[in-house]
Motif scaffolding. Structure first.
Motif, PDB file in Angstrom:
ATOM      1  N   GLN A   1       9.182  10.584   0.935  1.00  0.00           N
ATOM      2  CA  GLN A   1      10.200  10.113   0.003  1.00  0.00           C
ATOM      3  C   GLN A   1      10.100   8.595  -0.177  1.00  0.00           C
ATOM      4  OE1 GLN A   1      12.247  12.560  -1.412  1.00  0.00           O
ATOM      5  NE2 GLN A   1      10.849  13.881  -0.257  1.00  0.00           N
ATOM      6  N   SER A   2      10.670   8.107  -1.265  1.00  0.00           N
ATOM      7  CA  SER A   2      10.567   6.687  -1.589  1.00  0.00           C
ATOM      8  C   SER A   2      11.241   5.788  -0.558  1.00  0.00           C
ATOM      9  CB  SER A   2      11.158   6.418  -2.975  1.00  0.00           C
ATOM     10  OG  SER A   2      12.542   6.760  -2.997  1.00  0.00           O
ATOM     11  N   TYR A   3      12.264   6.301   0.138  1.00  0.00           N
ATOM     12  CA  TYR A   3      12.989   5.492   1.117  1.00  0.00           C
ATOM     13  C   TYR A   3      12.377   5.588   2.511  1.00  0.00           C
ATOM     14  CZ  TYR A   3      15.020  10.110   1.969  1.00  0.00           C
ATOM     15  OH  TYR A   3      15.190  11.456   2.210  1.00  0.00           O
ATOM     16  N   GLU A   4      11.259   6.281   2.646  1.00  0.00           N
ATOM     17  CA  GLU A   4      10.623   6.493   3.939  1.00  0.00           C
ATOM     18  C   GLU A   4       9.404   5.578   4.106  1.00  0.00           C
ATOM     19  OE1 GLU A   4      11.668  11.025   5.189  1.00  0.00           O
ATOM     20  OE2 GLU A   4       9.965  10.793   3.822  1.00  0.00           O
ATOM     21  N   SER A   5       8.764   5.705   5.262  1.00  0.00           N
ATOM     22  CA  SER A   5       7.566   4.925   5.560  1.00  0.00           C
ATOM     23  C   SER A   5       6.471   5.848   6.071  1.00  0.00           C
ATOM     24  CB  SER A   5       7.870   3.839   6.596  1.00  0.00           C
ATOM     25  OG  SER A   5       8.428   4.412   7.769  1.00  0.00           O
ATOM     26  N   ILE A   6       5.233   5.402   5.908  1.00  0.00           N
ATOM     27  CA  ILE A   6       4.077   6.213   6.287  1.00  0.00           C
ATOM     28  C   ILE A   6       3.055   5.350   7.004  1.00  0.00           C
ATOM     29  CG2 ILE A   6       3.070   5.846   3.979  1.00  0.00           C
ATOM     30  CD1 ILE A   6       1.594   8.504   4.291  1.00  0.00           C
ATOM     31  N   LEU A   7       2.441   5.909   8.059  1.00  0.00           N
ATOM     32  CA  LEU A   7       1.275   5.305   8.698  1.00  0.00           C
ATOM     33  C   LEU A   7       0.053   6.119   8.291  1.00  0.00           C
ATOM     34  CD1 LEU A   7      -0.194   3.418  10.724  1.00  0.00           C
ATOM     35  CD2 LEU A   7       0.284   5.139  12.486  1.00  0.00           C
ATOM     36  N   ILE A   8      -0.907   5.457   7.687  1.00  0.00           N
ATOM     37  CA  ILE A   8      -2.153   6.102   7.265  1.00  0.00           C
ATOM     38  C   ILE A   8      -3.255   5.631   8.207  1.00  0.00           C
ATOM     39  CG2 ILE A   8      -3.791   6.432   5.367  1.00  0.00           C
ATOM     40  CD1 ILE A   8      -1.495   5.468   3.475  1.00  0.00           C
ATOM     41  N   HIS A   9      -3.676   6.509   9.113  1.00  0.00           N
ATOM     42  CA  HIS A   9      -4.807   6.166   9.965  1.00  0.00           C
ATOM     43  C   HIS A   9      -6.085   6.129   9.125  1.00  0.00           C
ATOM     44  CE1 HIS A   9      -3.142   5.979  13.980  1.00  0.00           C
ATOM     45  NE2 HIS A   9      -2.528   7.146  13.839  1.00  0.00           N
ATOM     46  N   ASN A  10      -6.995   5.209   9.480  1.00  0.00           N
ATOM     47  CA  ASN A  10      -8.244   5.044   8.732  1.00  0.00           C
ATOM     48  C   ASN A  10      -7.961   4.847   7.245  1.00  0.00           C
ATOM     49  OD1 ASN A  10      -9.516   5.415  11.159  1.00  0.00           O
ATOM     50  ND2 ASN A  10     -10.482   7.365  10.628  1.00  0.00           N
ATOM     51  N   VAL A  11      -7.027   3.961   6.949  1.00  0.00           N
ATOM     52  CA  VAL A  11      -6.621   3.751   5.557  1.00  0.00           C
ATOM     53  C   VAL A  11      -7.757   3.187   4.712  1.00  0.00           C
ATOM     54  CG1 VAL A  11      -5.697   1.424   5.974  1.00  0.00           C
ATOM     55  CG2 VAL A  11      -4.755   2.815   4.112  1.00  0.00           C
ATOM     56  N   GLY A  12      -8.787   2.633   5.342  1.00  0.00           N
ATOM     57  CA  GLY A  12      -9.921   2.109   4.595  1.00  0.00           C
ATOM     58  C   GLY A  12     -10.939   3.153   4.215  1.00  0.00           C
ATOM     59  N   GLY A  13     -10.770   4.401   4.660  1.00  0.00           N
ATOM     60  CA  GLY A  13     -11.710   5.464   4.317  1.00  0.00           C
ATOM     61  C   GLY A  13     -11.370   6.135   2.996  1.00  0.00           C
ATOM     62  N   GLY A  14     -12.137   7.164   2.649  1.00  0.00           N
ATOM     63  CA  GLY A  14     -11.940   7.838   1.369  1.00  0.00           C
ATOM     64  C   GLY A  14     -10.585   8.494   1.233  1.00  0.00           C
ATOM     65  N   VAL A  15     -10.190   9.322   2.213  1.00  0.00           N
ATOM     66  CA  VAL A  15      -8.873   9.953   2.174  1.00  0.00           C
ATOM     67  C   VAL A  15      -7.786   8.906   2.341  1.00  0.00           C
ATOM     68  CG1 VAL A  15      -7.335  11.595   3.315  1.00  0.00           C
ATOM     69  CG2 VAL A  15      -9.742  12.175   3.002  1.00  0.00           C
ATOM     70  N   GLY A  16      -8.051   7.877   3.163  1.00  0.00           N
ATOM     71  CA  GLY A  16      -7.054   6.844   3.404  1.00  0.00           C
ATOM     72  C   GLY A  16      -6.660   6.096   2.147  1.00  0.00           C
ATOM     73  N   ILE A  17      -7.635   5.708   1.334  1.00  0.00           N
ATOM     74  CA  ILE A  17      -7.326   4.989   0.095  1.00  0.00           C
ATOM     75  C   ILE A  17      -6.640   5.912  -0.896  1.00  0.00           C
ATOM     76  CG2 ILE A  17      -8.394   3.927  -1.937  1.00  0.00           C
ATOM     77  CD1 ILE A  17     -10.233   2.439  -0.065  1.00  0.00           C
ATOM     78  N   ALA A  18      -7.048   7.181  -0.942  1.00  0.00           N
ATOM     79  CA  ALA A  18      -6.357   8.151  -1.806  1.00  0.00           C
ATOM     80  C   ALA A  18      -4.901   8.288  -1.366  1.00  0.00           C
ATOM     81  CB  ALA A  18      -7.063   9.499  -1.750  1.00  0.00           C
ATOM     82  N   ALA A  19      -4.667   8.357  -0.046  1.00  0.00           N
ATOM     83  CA  ALA A  19      -3.300   8.461   0.476  1.00  0.00           C
ATOM     84  C   ALA A  19      -2.485   7.221   0.127  1.00  0.00           C
ATOM     85  CB  ALA A  19      -3.340   8.661   1.994  1.00  0.00           C
ATOM     86  N   LEU A  20      -3.120   6.057   0.170  1.00  0.00           N
ATOM     87  CA  LEU A  20      -2.427   4.825  -0.184  1.00  0.00           C
ATOM     88  C   LEU A  20      -1.990   4.846  -1.643  1.00  0.00           C
ATOM     89  CD1 LEU A  20      -1.469   1.993   0.579  1.00  0.00           C
ATOM     90  CD2 LEU A  20      -3.786   1.156   0.099  1.00  0.00           C
ATOM     91  N   ASP A  21      -2.860   5.294  -2.535  1.00  0.00           N
ATOM     92  CA  ASP A  21      -2.494   5.425  -3.958  1.00  0.00           C
ATOM     93  C   ASP A  21      -1.252   6.298  -4.125  1.00  0.00           C
ATOM     94  OD1 ASP A  21      -4.522   3.832  -4.891  1.00  0.00           O
ATOM     95  OD2 ASP A  21      -5.694   5.441  -5.806  1.00  0.00           O
ATOM     96  N   ILE A  22      -1.252   7.450  -3.461  1.00  0.00           N
ATOM     97  CA  ILE A  22      -0.160   8.413  -3.632  1.00  0.00           C
ATOM     98  C   ILE A  22       1.132   7.884  -3.017  1.00  0.00           C
ATOM     99  CG2 ILE A  22       0.620  10.744  -3.028  1.00  0.00           C
ATOM    100  CD1 ILE A  22      -2.392  11.562  -3.127  1.00  0.00           C
ATOM    101  N   ALA A  23       1.037   7.296  -1.821  1.00  0.00           N
ATOM    102  CA  ALA A  23       2.230   6.759  -1.156  1.00  0.00           C
ATOM    103  C   ALA A  23       2.847   5.615  -1.963  1.00  0.00           C
ATOM    104  CB  ALA A  23       1.873   6.285   0.251  1.00  0.00           C
ATOM    105  N   GLN A  24       2.004   4.776  -2.548  1.00  0.00           N
ATOM    106  CA  GLN A  24       2.525   3.687  -3.385  1.00  0.00           C
ATOM    107  C   GLN A  24       3.205   4.226  -4.633  1.00  0.00           C
ATOM    108  OE1 GLN A  24       0.148  -0.326  -3.300  1.00  0.00           O
ATOM    109  NE2 GLN A  24      -1.304   1.348  -3.472  1.00  0.00           N
ATOM    110  N   HIS A  25       2.636   5.275  -5.206  1.00  0.00           N
ATOM    111  CA  HIS A  25       3.246   5.883  -6.390  1.00  0.00           C
ATOM    112  C   HIS A  25       4.634   6.431  -6.064  1.00  0.00           C
ATOM    113  CE1 HIS A  25       3.693   8.069 -10.112  1.00  0.00           C
ATOM    114  NE2 HIS A  25       3.785   9.215  -9.469  1.00  0.00           N
ATOM    115  N   ILE A  26       4.781   6.994  -4.875  1.00  0.00           N
ATOM    116  CA  ILE A  26       6.084   7.499  -4.438  1.00  0.00           C
ATOM    117  C   ILE A  26       7.056   6.351  -4.202  1.00  0.00           C
ATOM    118  CG2 ILE A  26       7.269   8.672  -2.516  1.00  0.00           C
ATOM    119  CD1 ILE A  26       4.737  10.445  -2.292  1.00  0.00           C
TER     120      ILE A  26
END
Length: 341
Positions: free
Chosen positions: A138-163
């Motif tokens: 949710q927009s009011y929550e926080s997320i830790l993305i392990h290996n955020v510099g990898g392929g799935v990590g950057i994709a997860a960052l895009d999605i989390a920022q959109h939220i």
């Protein structure tokens, strides 16, 4: 056509580029001339014999491609011919041609190159499952993305920022400037500092609501402990089982050690702590084609809306596949590594 063959379990020398006859479509298949093929950490584990879902050796791996449809079977509409597409492949994707069913194929957005399009199937759908479908961030929550510099990590960052969630991520120091420019709120240097202690300090001891963890082993226990109340842990890999050793005995021992270190989650503590755990394995969702169609169309919409931005670190030719494996295994990449025929 040429294809990359894993001839046996082992180091980089077991990878061979071999010539085989061109593919002929079955009545319900499309043949795609591959322009780009994704390379994932699962392919590294498969080469070493540490990926239980991999086909028997010798085999051709690869879950995703982009390219142009060259031929169709008798039961497929001929207007597919010539279309630029991306596709999921149940292995055999690291080849100059692939044969796929229509449900595995999607038209490539015009805004994406073939190289960028090959990032979508595995990385973005895995991240979408972890964050939107099962993680319910949710927009009011926080997320830790392990290996955020990898392929799935950057994709997860895009999605989390959109939220709109607050984002924390673990990555080596040299990747931090890129990730901050990409929009990461808090970068944690996991190589020189204890990521758990750093995260808890940044969150005043509370932790975060969602963690995406491809590490496995004892790190899953630490990630669980870093969850805030109502937090969820999404597990999707065991990269901690891999190292640079080439021997099959060492690879087997590393995997066994990683499995032994994995935690067990009993229902009562989960209830009392108000926490949840779940797993994601995209390779075990082939029977959910209707859902996959929905997920990828959500990501395609994100491409058109501008919040999905695939990042390719570098490309390697098929002939340099050994260098590509080494590049990922040494954690040199920021984002996706792509193989080009």
């Amino acid at each position: 056509m040429r294809q990359i063959v894993n001839t046996a379990n082992g180091s980089y020398d077991v990878l061979e580029v071999q010539e085989v006859p061109d593919l002929v479509p079955q009545s319900d298949e499309l043949i795609i001339d591959v322009k780009a093929s994704g390379l994932n950490f699962a392919d590294i584990l498969a080469r070493k014999g540490q990926y239980p879902d991999a086909p028997p050796k010798p085999c051709v791996v690869g879950y995703e491609v982009s390219g142009r449809v060259r031929e169709v079977g008798n039961n497929i509409r001929e207007d597919w011919i010539g279309k630029e597409v991306l596709a999921f492949t149940r292995f055999k994707g690291q080849a100059e041609q692939v044969a796929v069913k229509p449900g595995q194929v999607f038209e490539k957005p015009e805004s994406l190159s073939f190289v960028d399009a090959a990032v979508i199937p595995v990385n973005y759908i895995t991240a979408y499952l972890l964050i939107e479908v099962m993680g319910s961030l949710q927009s009011y929550e926080s997320i830790l993305i392990h290996n955020v510099g990898g392929g799935v990590g950057i994709a997860a960052l895009d999605i989390a920022q959109h939220i709109g969630a607050t984002t924390y991520g673990t990555a080596s120091r040299r990747k931090h400037d890129f990730l901050r420019d990409r929009g990461l709120d808090y970068a944690i240097d996991y190589r020189n500092k204890d990521w758990y202690e750093e995260l808890m300090a940044l969150t005043d001891g509370r932790g975060v609501e969602l963690i995406t963890d491809p590490l496995g082993g004892k790190e899953w226990k630490r990630s669980y402990n870093a969850l805030r109340s109502t937090g969820r842990l999404g597990m999707f890999g065991v990269s901690s089982a891999s190292d640079s050793s080439s021997g099959s005995f060492r690879a087997t021992w590393n995997m066994l050690k990683t499995v032994i270190q994995m935690p067990f989650y009993h229902p009562l503590p989960l209830i009392n702590k108000n926490k949840g755990v779940f797993g994601v394995n995209l390779g075990h969702l082939w029977h959910e084609g209707d859902k996959a169609n929905t997920w990828i169309r959500k990501i395609m919409a994100g491409v058109e809306e501008g919040w999905v931005n695939p990042h390719v670190d570098t490309t390697f030719s098929f002939d340099d596949v050994d260098k590509a494996h080494r590049y990922i295994e040494e954690r040199q990449n920021i984002g996706k590594v792509i193989l080009e025929p």
